[in-house]
Design a protein around this motif. Structure first.
Motif, PDB file in Angstrom:
ATOM      1  N   GLU A   1       0.825  -1.200   0.000  1.00  0.00           N
ATOM      2  CA  GLU A   1       0.000   0.000   0.000  1.00  0.00           C
ATOM      3  C   GLU A   1       0.864   1.256   0.000  1.00  0.00           C
ATOM      4  OE1 GLU A   1      -3.617   2.097   2.602  1.00  0.00           O
ATOM      5  OE2 GLU A   1      -2.820   0.126   3.164  1.00  0.00           O
ATOM      6  N   ASP A   2       1.923   1.263   0.798  1.00  0.00           N
ATOM      7  CA  ASP A   2       2.805   2.431   0.848  1.00  0.00           C
ATOM      8  C   ASP A   2       3.468   2.678  -0.502  1.00  0.00           C
ATOM      9  OD1 ASP A   2       2.196   2.900   3.474  1.00  0.00           O
ATOM     10  OD2 ASP A   2       3.950   1.848   4.280  1.00  0.00           O
TER      11      ASP A   2
ATOM     12  N   ILE B   1       0.755   4.161  -2.835  1.00  0.00           N
ATOM     13  CA  ILE B   1       0.404   5.537  -2.461  1.00  0.00           C
ATOM     14  C   ILE B   1       1.524   6.502  -2.853  1.00  0.00           C
ATOM     15  CG2 ILE B   1      -0.014   7.073  -0.504  1.00  0.00           C
ATOM     16  CD1 ILE B   1      -1.525   4.801   0.837  1.00  0.00           C
ATOM     17  N   SER B   2       2.766   6.049  -2.759  1.00  0.00           N
ATOM     18  CA  SER B   2       3.901   6.924  -3.091  1.00  0.00           C
ATOM     19  C   SER B   2       3.926   7.313  -4.559  1.00  0.00           C
ATOM     20  CB  SER B   2       5.219   6.236  -2.716  1.00  0.00           C
ATOM     21  OG  SER B   2       5.468   5.118  -3.564  1.00  0.00           O
TER      22      SER B   2
ATOM     23  N   ALA C   1       1.693   8.709  -6.052  1.00  0.00           N
ATOM     24  CA  ALA C   1       1.005  10.001  -6.162  1.00  0.00           C
ATOM     25  C   ALA C   1       1.989  11.154  -6.254  1.00  0.00           C
ATOM     26  CB  ALA C   1       0.072  10.207  -4.969  1.00  0.00           C
ATOM     27  N   ASP C   2       3.230  10.920  -5.806  1.00  0.00           N
ATOM     28  CA  ASP C   2       4.240  11.977  -5.842  1.00  0.00           C
ATOM     29  C   ASP C   2       4.844  12.157  -7.231  1.00  0.00           C
ATOM     30  OD1 ASP C   2       3.810  12.240  -3.129  1.00  0.00           O
ATOM     31  OD2 ASP C   2       5.409  10.827  -2.610  1.00  0.00           O
TER      32      ASP C   2
ATOM     33  N   SER D   1       1.170  11.568 -12.206  1.00  0.00           N
ATOM     34  CA  SER D   1       0.039  10.948 -11.525  1.00  0.00           C
ATOM     35  C   SER D   1      -1.178  11.870 -11.565  1.00  0.00           C
ATOM     36  CB  SER D   1       0.397  10.633 -10.073  1.00  0.00           C
ATOM     37  OG  SER D   1      -0.733  10.128  -9.383  1.00  0.00           O
TER      38      SER D   1
ATOM     39  N   ASP E   1      -4.391  11.515  -6.278  1.00  0.00           N
ATOM     40  CA  ASP E   1      -3.655  11.948  -5.090  1.00  0.00           C
ATOM     41  C   ASP E   1      -3.525  10.782  -4.109  1.00  0.00           C
ATOM     42  OD1 ASP E   1      -6.079  11.692  -3.693  1.00  0.00           O
ATOM     43  OD2 ASP E   1      -6.567  13.819  -3.935  1.00  0.00           O
ATOM     44  N   ARG E   2      -2.923  11.027  -2.991  1.00  0.00           N
ATOM     45  CA  ARG E   2      -2.630   9.966  -2.036  1.00  0.00           C
ATOM     46  C   ARG E   2      -3.910   9.356  -1.459  1.00  0.00           C
ATOM     47  NH1 ARG E   2       2.871  10.172  -0.739  1.00  0.00           N
ATOM     48  NH2 ARG E   2       2.550   8.964   1.182  1.00  0.00           N
ATOM     49  N   ASP E   3      -4.914  10.185  -1.194  1.00  0.00           N
ATOM     50  CA  ASP E   3      -6.183   9.658  -0.681  1.00  0.00           C
ATOM     51  C   ASP E   3      -6.881   8.776  -1.708  1.00  0.00           C
ATOM     52  OD1 ASP E   3      -5.865  10.906   1.774  1.00  0.00           O
ATOM     53  OD2 ASP E   3      -6.969  12.715   1.163  1.00  0.00           O
TER      54      ASP E   3
ATOM     55  N   ARG F   1      -5.471   6.997  -4.030  1.00  0.00           N
ATOM     56  CA  ARG F   1      -4.729   5.736  -4.122  1.00  0.00           C
ATOM     57  C   ARG F   1      -4.974   4.861  -2.877  1.00  0.00           C
ATOM     58  NH1 ARG F   1      -1.260   5.354  -8.292  1.00  0.00           N
ATOM     59  NH2 ARG F   1      -0.853   7.261  -9.473  1.00  0.00           N
ATOM     60  N   ARG F   2      -5.114   5.489  -1.728  1.00  0.00           N
ATOM     61  CA  ARG F   2      -5.405   4.719  -0.522  1.00  0.00           C
ATOM     62  C   ARG F   2      -6.773   4.032  -0.654  1.00  0.00           C
ATOM     63  NH1 ARG F   2      -4.484   8.432   2.556  1.00  0.00           N
ATOM     64  NH2 ARG F   2      -2.380   7.856   3.228  1.00  0.00           N
TER      65      ARG F   2
END
Length: 454
Positions: free
Chosen positions: A333-334, A337-338, A340-341, A345, A348-350, A352-353
């Motif tokens: 998951e990490d 989520i990364s 998104a940087d 992309s 955003d991080r939310d 992707r979570r």
């Protein structure tokens, strides 16, 4: 040499020559081309062949009528002017001074080199082409190699791996087929020169694409080109066996072949059977949309459509290079989520979570259903190849068309089946995809290819 298809205004300019058997027709005219010294010289221009097809003659003549309508009367007269007749009764080409004033530009004529639509291709009328046309009863395939541009020649003759990018209709696939044909020609010329090659010499090409329809079209085009060459050769005994030196297939067919050579074949064990031993259908996009996507929360479905979620799962979570080196077959998951940087992309991080958490639900449901998806197979095959290597017969060069439709994980399988990393040709259009699996951003995609293949 006249034909009822030719309108009155083109008679004396356009001609139809019918071979003695009456089955083959050649449509031709006189053209004017500028010579090195600046003068203009008449040349023969063949507009097309037709075999047992009077309708094709009509279509060719209509195209000629359209093209010639854009030419000046002065230039058309130069086409119909006749030179002197020699002692054998042949009419010699007429020479005109100030050829630059008489020669129409290729662009004005609408002549383009080697596009994939089959229109406007320029062919060389040599003795081989004449033999092909005169070969009664054998030339229904008729696929003459056409003249290619300098840029296309560079691709055909390049001896290293490459990535060919172009929009739809630019001729990428056609050039790849010509490159395969050039390899075939080089191989047989070498064979004729040195005789029997080394016992361990491998000459076998692989062409892979995602679309079954495109695969069949490539097969037909390449086979026609080889058969045409054989018919046009004076001595074709040494090149008659050409069916075993190339494989043209879809990626699914390629994956089946590779898996079938594994000691622990995915399709031969129980990984895709339910408790009753019944084979289940793999989870493709349609099954995902109809069976799994509706199980996601309503809030999630309001934010993301099924295509976007499926693409994220297959391309990034389970289709990345990093996923191949994970124990579960997908990134953490990490790690997801990364992404998104990244500057490319769109999530955003939310976002992707949320996608990753629903992905874990999808994996759980899929396991309970004793089902699997394409990336499960790819991951299994990659792990086996990484451990034991490929035990089947490989390929000397690999061509991958519409490469943007394959994930990095899928592409990584090809590294195990080809003798050298300098023998890959990739072609694609990063602005278009025929697959719902993969959406590739050019820079990251190119970085992957150059890092792992070039």
């Amino acid at each position: 040499n006249s034909c009822s298809f030719i309108p009155d205004e083109l008679k004396g300019i356009v001609h139809v020559y019918k071979y003695a058997s009456g089955s083959n027709d050649l449509v031709w005219s006189v053209d004017v081309r500028q010579t090195v010294d600046g003068s203009g010289k008449q040349v023969l221009k063949v507009w097309g062949f037709a075999i047992y097809n009077s309708d094709e003659i009509g279509r060719i003549v209509q195209r000629i009528k359209y093209d010639l309508a854009r030419l000046s009367p002065k230039y058309l007269r130069r086409r119909s002017d006749k030179g002197i007749v020699n002692s054998e009764g042949s009419i010699l080409p007429k020479i005109f001074e100030n050829g630059a004033d008489l020669v129409e530009n290729d662009v004005q004529l609408g002549i383009s080199h080697a596009d994939s639509s089959g229109q406007g291709k320029v062919y060389t009328l040599d003795d081989k082409a004449v033999r092909i046309w005169r070969s009664e009863g054998r030339n229904s395939f008729m696929s003459l190699p056409f003249k290619t541009s300098q840029e296309e020649d560079d691709i055909i003759n390049c001896v290293t791996s490459m990535l060919v990018l172009g929009r739809s209709g630019s001729g990428k696939t056609t050039v790849m087929v010509h490159r395969m044909f050039a390899e075939w020609m080089e191989y047989h010329e070498r064979y004729e020169t040195v005789g029997c090659l080394e016992p361990d010499f491998l000459f076998r090409r692989l062409m892979v694409t995602v679309s079954p329809m495109l695969s069949e079209e490539i097969k037909r085009s390449y086979t026609d080109m080889v058969d045409t060459h054989i018919v046009g050769s004076v001595n074709d005994a040494s090149v008659s066996d050409s069916r075993s030196d190339h494989d043209i297939m879809t990626f699914d067919e390629f994956l089946d072949i590779i898996d079938g050579k594994l000691a622990n074949s995915f399709y031969s064990n129980n990984q895709h059977r339910d408790e009753f031993g019944v084979n289940l259908q793999p989870v493709d996009f349609d099954n995902f949309s109809n069976l799994y996507y509706p199980r996601f929360s309503e809030t999630f479905r309001d934010l993301f459509d099924s295509s976007q979620v499926y693409t994220e799962i297959c391309t990034h979570i389970k289709g990345s290079v990093a996923s191949l080196h994970s124990g579960k077959g997908y990134i953490t998951e990490d790690e997801y989520i990364s992404l998104a940087d990244s500057r490319v992309s769109i999530l955003d991080r939310d976002d992707r979570r949320d996608i990753y958490r629903e992905f874990l639900n999808y994996e759980k449901w899929k396991g309970k259903d004793y089902s699997y998806d394409l990336m499960d197979v790819v991951h299994h095959v990659y792990k086996c190849l990484e451990k034991d290597g490929y035990k089947g017969r490989g390929w000397s060069s690999v061509y991958i068309d519409e490469v943007q439709d394959l994930t990095p994980a899928q592409l990584s399988l090809f590294r195990f089946v080809c003798g050298g990393l300098d023998r890959f040709v990739f072609a694609g259009d990063t602005a278009q995809t025929v697959s719902t699996v993969c959406i590739c951003f050019f820079q990251s995609f190119a970085d992957y290819l150059f890092h792992h293949f070039v």
